[in-house]
Scaffold this motif. Sequence first.
Motif, PDB file in Angstrom:
ATOM      1  N   CYS A  88      -9.665 -10.522  10.535  1.00  0.00           N
ATOM      2  CA  CYS A  88      -8.475  -9.893  11.104  1.00  0.00           C
ATOM      3  C   CYS A  88      -7.545  -9.416   9.972  1.00  0.00           C
ATOM      4  O   CYS A  88      -7.864  -8.464   9.285  1.00  0.00           O
ATOM      5  CB  CYS A  88      -7.789 -10.839  12.089  1.00  0.00           C
ATOM      6  N   ARG A  89      -6.420 -10.078   9.762  1.00  0.00           N
ATOM      7  CA  ARG A  89      -5.551  -9.725   8.639  1.00  0.00           C
ATOM      8  C   ARG A  89      -6.331  -9.746   7.325  1.00  0.00           C
ATOM      9  O   ARG A  89      -6.069  -8.934   6.432  1.00  0.00           O
ATOM     10  CB  ARG A  89      -4.397 -10.717   8.558  1.00  0.00           C
ATOM     11  N   GLY A  90      -7.278 -10.667   7.217  1.00  0.00           N
ATOM     12  CA  GLY A  90      -8.066 -10.769   5.999  1.00  0.00           C
ATOM     13  C   GLY A  90      -8.901  -9.533   5.729  1.00  0.00           C
ATOM     14  O   GLY A  90      -9.083  -9.134   4.576  1.00  0.00           O
ATOM     15  N   MET A  91      -9.414  -8.897   6.783  1.00  0.00           N
ATOM     16  CA  MET A  91     -10.120  -7.629   6.609  1.00  0.00           C
ATOM     17  C   MET A  91      -9.161  -6.576   6.075  1.00  0.00           C
ATOM     18  O   MET A  91      -9.484  -5.821   5.148  1.00  0.00           O
ATOM     19  CB  MET A  91     -10.716  -7.181   7.942  1.00  0.00           C
ATOM     20  N   GLN A  92      -7.971  -6.521   6.636  1.00  0.00           N
ATOM     21  CA  GLN A  92      -6.977  -5.547   6.184  1.00  0.00           C
ATOM     22  C   GLN A  92      -6.573  -5.822   4.743  1.00  0.00           C
ATOM     23  O   GLN A  92      -6.372  -4.885   3.953  1.00  0.00           O
ATOM     24  CB  GLN A  92      -5.768  -5.609   7.118  1.00  0.00           C
ATOM     25  N   LEU A  93      -6.480  -7.104   4.381  1.00  0.00           N
ATOM     26  CA  LEU A  93      -6.104  -7.479   3.021  1.00  0.00           C
ATOM     27  C   LEU A  93      -7.141  -7.011   2.015  1.00  0.00           C
ATOM     28  O   LEU A  93      -6.786  -6.499   0.945  1.00  0.00           O
ATOM     29  CB  LEU A  93      -5.926  -8.998   2.961  1.00  0.00           C
ATOM     30  N   ILE A  94      -8.426  -7.154   2.328  1.00  0.00           N
ATOM     31  CA  ILE A  94      -9.478  -6.661   1.436  1.00  0.00           C
ATOM     32  C   ILE A  94      -9.297  -5.167   1.200  1.00  0.00           C
ATOM     33  O   ILE A  94      -9.371  -4.680   0.066  1.00  0.00           O
ATOM     34  CB  ILE A  94     -10.873  -6.941   2.025  1.00  0.00           C
ATOM     35  N   ASN A  95      -9.056  -4.428   2.275  1.00  0.00           N
ATOM     36  CA  ASN A  95      -8.895  -2.982   2.150  1.00  0.00           C
ATOM     37  C   ASN A  95      -7.687  -2.624   1.290  1.00  0.00           C
ATOM     38  O   ASN A  95      -7.765  -1.762   0.409  1.00  0.00           O
ATOM     39  CB  ASN A  95      -8.754  -2.358   3.541  1.00  0.00           C
ATOM     40  N   VAL A  96      -6.564  -3.301   1.509  1.00  0.00           N
ATOM     41  CA  VAL A  96      -5.355  -3.041   0.723  1.00  0.00           C
ATOM     42  C   VAL A  96      -5.577  -3.427  -0.741  1.00  0.00           C
ATOM     43  O   VAL A  96      -5.157  -2.698  -1.657  1.00  0.00           O
ATOM     44  CB  VAL A  96      -4.159  -3.808   1.323  1.00  0.00           C
ATOM     45  N   LEU A 142      -8.076  -3.151  -2.469  1.00  0.00           N
ATOM     46  CA  LEU A 142      -8.901  -2.142  -3.136  1.00  0.00           C
ATOM     47  C   LEU A 142      -8.326  -0.738  -2.993  1.00  0.00           C
ATOM     48  O   LEU A 142      -9.031   0.249  -3.185  1.00  0.00           O
ATOM     49  CB  LEU A 142     -10.325  -2.206  -2.585  1.00  0.00           C
ATOM     50  N   GLY A 143      -7.036  -0.658  -2.667  1.00  0.00           N
ATOM     51  CA  GLY A 143      -6.347   0.634  -2.674  1.00  0.00           C
ATOM     52  C   GLY A 143      -6.295   1.351  -1.353  1.00  0.00           C
ATOM     53  O   GLY A 143      -5.864   2.513  -1.296  1.00  0.00           O
ATOM     54  N   GLY A 144      -6.711   0.702  -0.275  1.00  0.00           N
ATOM     55  CA  GLY A 144      -6.670   1.332   1.034  1.00  0.00           C
ATOM     56  C   GLY A 144      -5.324   1.168   1.716  1.00  0.00           C
ATOM     57  O   GLY A 144      -4.407   0.525   1.193  1.00  0.00           O
ATOM     58  N   THR A 145      -5.198   1.754   2.901  1.00  0.00           N
ATOM     59  CA  THR A 145      -3.954   1.694   3.667  1.00  0.00           C
ATOM     60  C   THR A 145      -4.246   1.197   5.078  1.00  0.00           C
ATOM     61  O   THR A 145      -5.407   1.058   5.477  1.00  0.00           O
ATOM     62  CB  THR A 145      -3.275   3.071   3.738  1.00  0.00           C
ATOM     63  N   LEU A 146      -3.165   0.960   5.840  1.00  0.00           N
ATOM     64  CA  LEU A 146      -3.283   0.440   7.193  1.00  0.00           C
ATOM     65  C   LEU A 146      -2.549   1.312   8.196  1.00  0.00           C
ATOM     66  O   LEU A 146      -1.555   1.968   7.866  1.00  0.00           O
ATOM     67  CB  LEU A 146      -2.708  -0.983   7.273  1.00  0.00           C
ATOM     68  N   VAL A 147      -3.043   1.293   9.430  1.00  0.00           N
ATOM     69  CA  VAL A 147      -2.284   1.766  10.583  1.00  0.00           C
ATOM     70  C   VAL A 147      -1.333   0.628  10.940  1.00  0.00           C
ATOM     71  O   VAL A 147      -1.766  -0.490  11.215  1.00  0.00           O
ATOM     72  CB  VAL A 147      -3.206   2.065  11.784  1.00  0.00           C
ATOM     73  N   GLN A 148      -0.029   0.902  10.961  1.00  0.00           N
ATOM     74  CA  GLN A 148       0.928  -0.183  11.142  1.00  0.00           C
ATOM     75  C   GLN A 148       1.157  -0.584  12.597  1.00  0.00           C
ATOM     76  O   GLN A 148       1.579  -1.713  12.851  1.00  0.00           O
ATOM     77  CB  GLN A 148       2.260   0.169  10.485  1.00  0.00           C
ATOM     78  N   TYR A 206       0.821  -1.218   0.000  1.00  0.00           N
ATOM     79  CA  TYR A 206       0.000   0.000   0.000  1.00  0.00           C
ATOM     80  C   TYR A 206       0.852   1.263   0.000  1.00  0.00           C
ATOM     81  O   TYR A 206       0.410   2.334   0.403  1.00  0.00           O
ATOM     82  CB  TYR A 206      -1.010  -0.004   1.155  1.00  0.00           C
ATOM     83  N   GLY A 207       2.094   1.151  -0.498  1.00  0.00           N
ATOM     84  CA  GLY A 207       2.918   2.305  -0.795  1.00  0.00           C
ATOM     85  C   GLY A 207       3.483   3.038   0.396  1.00  0.00           C
ATOM     86  O   GLY A 207       3.726   4.253   0.312  1.00  0.00           O
TER      87      GLY A 207
END
Length: 246
Positions: free
Chosen positions: A118-126, A128-134, A81-82
């Motif tokens: 969990c990680r899978g929710m974050q993976l869906i977001n990534v 589709l172009g989203g980002t994460l709080v690390q 996610y850049g």
Amino acid sequence: MGDGRRPRIGLCTALERARWTVWDREAFLLSRAYVDALQVAGAVALMVPPDAWVAEHPDDVLDGLDGLVLAGGADIDPASYGESRHAKTTNTRPDRDHAEIALATRALERELPVLGICRGMQLINVALGGTLVQHLPDDLGHTDHRRALGSFDNADHDVRLEPGSLAAAACGELRHATKSHHHQAVAKLGDGVVASGWSELDDLVEAIEIPDSRWALGVQWHPEVDPRSRVVRAFTAEAARTPARA
């Protein structure tokens, strides 16, 4: 399903170093709780390991499935996610990320039901172009979402769900007790992704969905370890409505 066949659910696996009997080697693995939850819900679980071919040809797997579960596990590589790597972002598996992003993206395009845990929710977001709080403690100032490594002890908290949302329908209520274990979370939402659940601890986004898809839900908690949760059953019921393959 109409022919009496149980829905076939692809369950994406982790790639980790593991020990069993006399062996200490890399292994494709997941907690048994995921498989048990799917089987109790009436599905056949088919474990899908990371595969460079699948990353380029996801239909080769999805052609045989009625739904896809993106499970928990290691942190997603922030290069996906850049962003640069935080000191607390560890044990990433880019090969897993690439395969699961391809599978998730194509499953959504094909209108297969998708559940991210969990990680899978974050993976869906990534995907589709989203980002994460690390690292949540940096942003929130507490460790209440993962109080004990490798345990759900004392990590229970309620999540507030949006009325009329897929998350609320899957849970069967607007306030849902959860079992949580994570130090990362959704930041910027991906394209077409909406938030539909928030932690009552701190308003952190804990459920996301894609209204324009057939059935796509991400939950930051672990419904597979809670026999009271309806989430896996709701997902499996939808997967059972996938048209039979030729």
